[in-house]
Design an enzyme around this catalytic site. Structure first.
Site, PDB file in Angstrom:
ATOM      1  N   ILE A  58       9.207  -4.384   1.717  1.00 45.53           N
ATOM      2  CA  ILE A  58       8.679  -4.729   3.044  1.00 45.53           C
ATOM      3  C   ILE A  58       8.904  -6.225   3.289  1.00 45.53           C
ATOM      4  CG2 ILE A  58       6.547  -4.932   4.378  1.00 45.53           C
ATOM      5  CD1 ILE A  58       5.620  -2.309   2.981  1.00 45.53           C
ATOM      6  N   ASP A 101       4.717 -16.167 -10.522  1.00 44.05           N
ATOM      7  CA  ASP A 101       3.853 -15.051 -10.918  1.00 44.05           C
ATOM      8  C   ASP A 101       2.441 -15.493 -10.563  1.00 44.05           C
ATOM      9  OD1 ASP A 101       2.126 -13.337 -12.249  1.00 44.05           O
ATOM     10  OD2 ASP A 101       3.436 -13.138 -14.004  1.00 44.05           O
ATOM     11  N   VAL A 102       1.792 -14.768  -9.669  1.00 41.71           N
ATOM     12  CA  VAL A 102       0.491 -15.238  -9.166  1.00 41.71           C
ATOM     13  C   VAL A 102      -0.598 -15.250 -10.247  1.00 41.71           C
ATOM     14  CG1 VAL A 102       0.933 -14.677  -6.751  1.00 41.71           C
ATOM     15  CG2 VAL A 102      -0.118 -12.943  -8.243  1.00 41.71           C
ATOM     16  N   ILE A 113       2.588  -8.687  -1.961  1.00 44.16           N
ATOM     17  CA  ILE A 113       2.584  -8.339  -3.375  1.00 44.16           C
ATOM     18  C   ILE A 113       1.327  -7.548  -3.734  1.00 44.16           C
ATOM     19  CG2 ILE A 113       3.961 -10.358  -3.983  1.00 44.16           C
ATOM     20  CD1 ILE A 113       1.643 -11.778  -4.921  1.00 44.16           C
ATOM     21  N   TYR A 154      -4.674   6.649  -4.916  1.00 40.24           N
ATOM     22  CA  TYR A 154      -4.563   5.226  -4.552  1.00 40.24           C
ATOM     23  C   TYR A 154      -5.638   4.426  -5.294  1.00 40.24           C
ATOM     24  CZ  TYR A 154      -2.897   1.389  -1.597  1.00 40.24           C
ATOM     25  OH  TYR A 154      -2.349   0.220  -1.139  1.00 40.24           O
ATOM     26  N   LYS A 168      -7.340  -3.412  -1.807  1.00 38.73           N
ATOM     27  CA  LYS A 168      -6.949  -3.633  -0.403  1.00 38.73           C
ATOM     28  C   LYS A 168      -8.185  -3.898   0.468  1.00 38.73           C
ATOM     29  CE  LYS A 168      -2.409  -3.139  -0.674  1.00 38.73           C
ATOM     30  NZ  LYS A 168      -1.566  -4.353  -0.739  1.00 38.73           N
ATOM     31  N   THR A 202       9.085   2.574  -1.270  1.00 36.67           N
ATOM     32  CA  THR A 202       9.571   1.347  -1.924  1.00 36.67           C
ATOM     33  C   THR A 202       9.317   1.464  -3.428  1.00 36.67           C
ATOM     34  OG1 THR A 202       7.442   0.269  -1.751  1.00 36.67           O
ATOM     35  CG2 THR A 202       8.950  -0.071   0.083  1.00 36.67           C
ATOM     36  N   SER A 206       7.192  -0.230  -5.368  1.00 34.33           N
ATOM     37  CA  SER A 206       5.759  -0.159  -5.673  1.00 34.33           C
ATOM     38  C   SER A 206       5.178   1.194  -5.297  1.00 34.33           C
ATOM     39  CB  SER A 206       4.966  -1.182  -4.870  1.00 34.33           C
ATOM     40  OG  SER A 206       5.311  -2.455  -5.248  1.00 34.33           O
TER      41      SER A 206
HETATM   42  P1  NAP Z   1       7.831  -3.780  -3.545  1.00 30.01           P
HETATM   43  O1  NAP Z   1       9.163  -3.906  -2.922  1.00 30.01           O
HETATM   44  O2  NAP Z   1       7.765  -3.201  -4.921  1.00 30.01           O
HETATM   45  O3  NAP Z   1       7.103  -5.210  -3.486  1.00 30.01           O
HETATM   46  C1  NAP Z   1       5.959  -5.526  -4.258  1.00 30.01           C
HETATM   47  C2  NAP Z   1       6.157  -6.912  -4.805  1.00 30.01           C
HETATM   48  O4  NAP Z   1       4.991  -7.438  -5.465  1.00 30.01           O
HETATM   49  C3  NAP Z   1       7.270  -6.954  -5.839  1.00 30.01           C
HETATM   50  O5  NAP Z   1       8.195  -7.963  -5.499  1.00 30.01           O
HETATM   51  C4  NAP Z   1       6.500  -7.262  -7.093  1.00 30.01           C
HETATM   52  O6  NAP Z   1       7.254  -7.829  -8.119  1.00 30.01           O
HETATM   53  C5  NAP Z   1       5.437  -8.191  -6.559  1.00 30.01           C
HETATM   54  N1  NAP Z   1       4.449  -8.523  -7.586  1.00 30.01           N
HETATM   55  C6  NAP Z   1       3.767  -7.694  -8.400  1.00 30.01           C
HETATM   56  N2  NAP Z   1       3.019  -8.394  -9.278  1.00 30.01           N
HETATM   57  C7  NAP Z   1       3.221  -9.715  -8.997  1.00 30.01           C
HETATM   58  C8  NAP Z   1       2.747 -10.938  -9.556  1.00 30.01           C
HETATM   59  N3  NAP Z   1       1.899 -10.973 -10.596  1.00 30.01           N
HETATM   60  N4  NAP Z   1       3.165 -12.112  -9.004  1.00 30.01           N
HETATM   61  C9  NAP Z   1       4.040 -12.122  -7.986  1.00 30.01           C
HETATM   62  N5  NAP Z   1       4.553 -10.987  -7.420  1.00 30.01           N
HETATM   63  C10 NAP Z   1       4.147  -9.795  -7.929  1.00 30.01           C
HETATM   64  O7  NAP Z   1       6.889  -2.832  -2.645  1.00 30.01           O
HETATM   65  P2  NAP Z   1       6.393  -2.914  -1.123  1.00 30.01           P
HETATM   66  O8  NAP Z   1       6.037  -1.515  -0.778  1.00 30.01           O
HETATM   67  O9  NAP Z   1       7.361  -3.650  -0.287  1.00 30.01           O
HETATM   68  O10 NAP Z   1       5.023  -3.695  -1.263  1.00 30.01           O
HETATM   69  C11 NAP Z   1       4.725  -4.882  -0.567  1.00 30.01           C
HETATM   70  C12 NAP Z   1       3.276  -4.904  -0.113  1.00 30.01           C
HETATM   71  O11 NAP Z   1       3.098  -3.921   0.906  1.00 30.01           O
HETATM   72  C13 NAP Z   1       2.259  -4.601  -1.201  1.00 30.01           C
HETATM   73  O12 NAP Z   1       1.108  -5.405  -0.993  1.00 30.01           O
HETATM   74  C14 NAP Z   1       1.925  -3.145  -0.904  1.00 30.01           C
HETATM   75  O13 NAP Z   1       0.647  -2.779  -1.401  1.00 30.01           O
HETATM   76  C15 NAP Z   1       1.941  -3.178   0.604  1.00 30.01           C
HETATM   77  N6  NAP Z   1       2.029  -1.868   1.256  1.00 30.01           N
HETATM   78  C16 NAP Z   1       2.998  -0.985   0.889  1.00 30.01           C
HETATM   79  C17 NAP Z   1       3.044   0.246   1.508  1.00 30.01           C
HETATM   80  C18 NAP Z   1       4.071   1.254   1.098  1.00 30.01           C
HETATM   81  O14 NAP Z   1       3.865   2.442   1.341  1.00 30.01           O
HETATM   82  N7  NAP Z   1       5.172   0.861   0.532  1.00 30.01           N
HETATM   83  C19 NAP Z   1       2.110   0.575   2.502  1.00 30.01           C
HETATM   84  C20 NAP Z   1       1.147  -0.359   2.869  1.00 30.01           C
HETATM   85  C21 NAP Z   1       1.113  -1.587   2.226  1.00 30.01           C
HETATM   86  P3  NAP Z   1       7.536  -6.866  -9.437  1.00 30.01           P
HETATM   87  O15 NAP Z   1       8.440  -5.766  -8.967  1.00 30.01           O
HETATM   88  O16 NAP Z   1       8.134  -7.788 -10.418  1.00 30.01           O
HETATM   89  O17 NAP Z   1       6.214  -6.335  -9.910  1.00 30.01           O
END
Ligand code: NAP
Length: 253
Positions: A18, A62-63, A90, A153, A160, A191, A193
């Site tokens: 995202i 890394d947070v 993240i 979840y 969240k 994605t 995650s």
């Molecule tokens: P994504 O591409 O996997 O992105 C998640 C990111 O968080 C990755 O780059 C991941 O890095 C990073 N992260 C994890 N632990 C971390 C740390 N300690 N320090 C820094 N970065 C860290 O998945 P996404 O779906 O785009 O997710 C982005 C956000 O959107 C998240 O907050 C997710 O909860 C939210 N969201 C997603 C959805 C959905 O359905 N996809 C829906 C609503 C909200 P690593 O890969 O190295 O862990």
């Protein structure tokens, strides 16, 4: 729309992220951006994506390691001198916490999920605000599981909920500096995650059927909303959670 604006993007893992859709929308409208990556295994991916944009910067962060957060903002200050927006995209919870019953969540899984997925917004806002000398906008990503129970979840829903509350408290604190803080509640998207959540496939199917628009939302649609929130078009909006979910959240059954 974002000419002369500088942003930092947390959470690009690959082209499906995202965060990457947000960055593409911002770049198409004139923004310059720094990108953080977590861990060496993502470095190449992020460098390749960021390399397609003009005047970008790629920084490890890394947070869970405060020194890397401080270093990331120092690098932004050194290269651009200031900052206008942050995309915080993240989240993390141990895989075993994203299946089965919430009641079995361990102390360690709870702490990890809340630290990485919720506390990090406050951590990043505190570090970003001194650089936002002309005001700014911070956008985070949340999900409906914060307010209603979504099977599997689990602890991420609790994280969240804390993230959405943090958005309001941060908006109240930082508003006097003309810094706005908002959350986007995105519908489910396939994605990296998301694949960690058990039964994601059936969740996508269910939401695609029940949502008023009869489909799932796309990364680009979330990216366009992030563009609106980091631009001056949304100058009167702060502390909000805005749904980008094809309308799913309005349905009773
Ligand atoms: P994504 O591409 O996997 O992105 C998640 C990111 O968080 C990755 O780059 C991941 O890095 C990073 N992260 C994890 N632990 C971390 C740390 N300690 N320090 C820094 N970065 C860290 O998945 P996404 O779906 O785009 O997710 C982005 C956000 O959107 C998240 O907050 C997710 O909860 C939210 N969201 C997603 C959805 C959905 O359905 N996809 C829906 C609503 C909200 P690593 O890969 O190295 O862990």
């Amino acid at each position: 729309m974002l000419e002369n604006k500088v942003g930092i993007i947390f959470g690009v893992a690959n082209k499906r992220s995202i965060a990457w859709a947000c960055a593409q929308a911002a770049a198409a409208n004139g923004a310059k951006m720094a990108f953080t990556y977590q861990g060496e295994r993502l470095k190449e991916n992020v460098e390749e994506l960021a390399g397609t944009l003009e005047d970008s910067l790629v920084i490890p962060c890394d947070v869970t390691d405060q020194a890397t957060v401080d270093a990331a903002f120092d690098a932004v200050a050194a290269k651009y001198g200031r900052l206008d927006f942050v995309i915080h995209s993240i989240a993390f919870a141990p895989k075993e916490a994203l299946e089965g019953e919430f009641v079995t969540t361990t102390r360690e899984a709870f702490r990890t999920a809340l630290e990485i997925s919720a506390f990090s917004l406050t951590q990043v806002a505190l570090a970003a605000s001194p650089l936002m000398t002309e005001g700014g906008s911070i956008v985070t990503m949340t999900y409906y599981g914060a307010e209603k129970v979504v099977p599997s979840y689990n602890v991420m829903g609790v994280a969240k909920a804390a993230l959405e509350a943090s958005t309001r408290y941060l908006a109240a604190d930082l508003g006097k500096n003309n810094i706005r803080v908002n959350a986007i509640s995105a519908g489910p998207i396939n994605t990296l995650s998301a694949r960690g959540v058990k039964n994601m496939g059936s969740l996508l199917g269910h939401v695609g059927e029940k949502a008023p628009l009869k489909r799932n939302v796309t990364q680009a649609e979330v990216g366009n909303t992030a563009l609106f929130l980091v631009s001056d078009l949304s100058s009167g909006i702060t502390g909000e959670t805005i749904y980008v979910d094809c309308g799913y959240n309005i349905m009773g059954i």
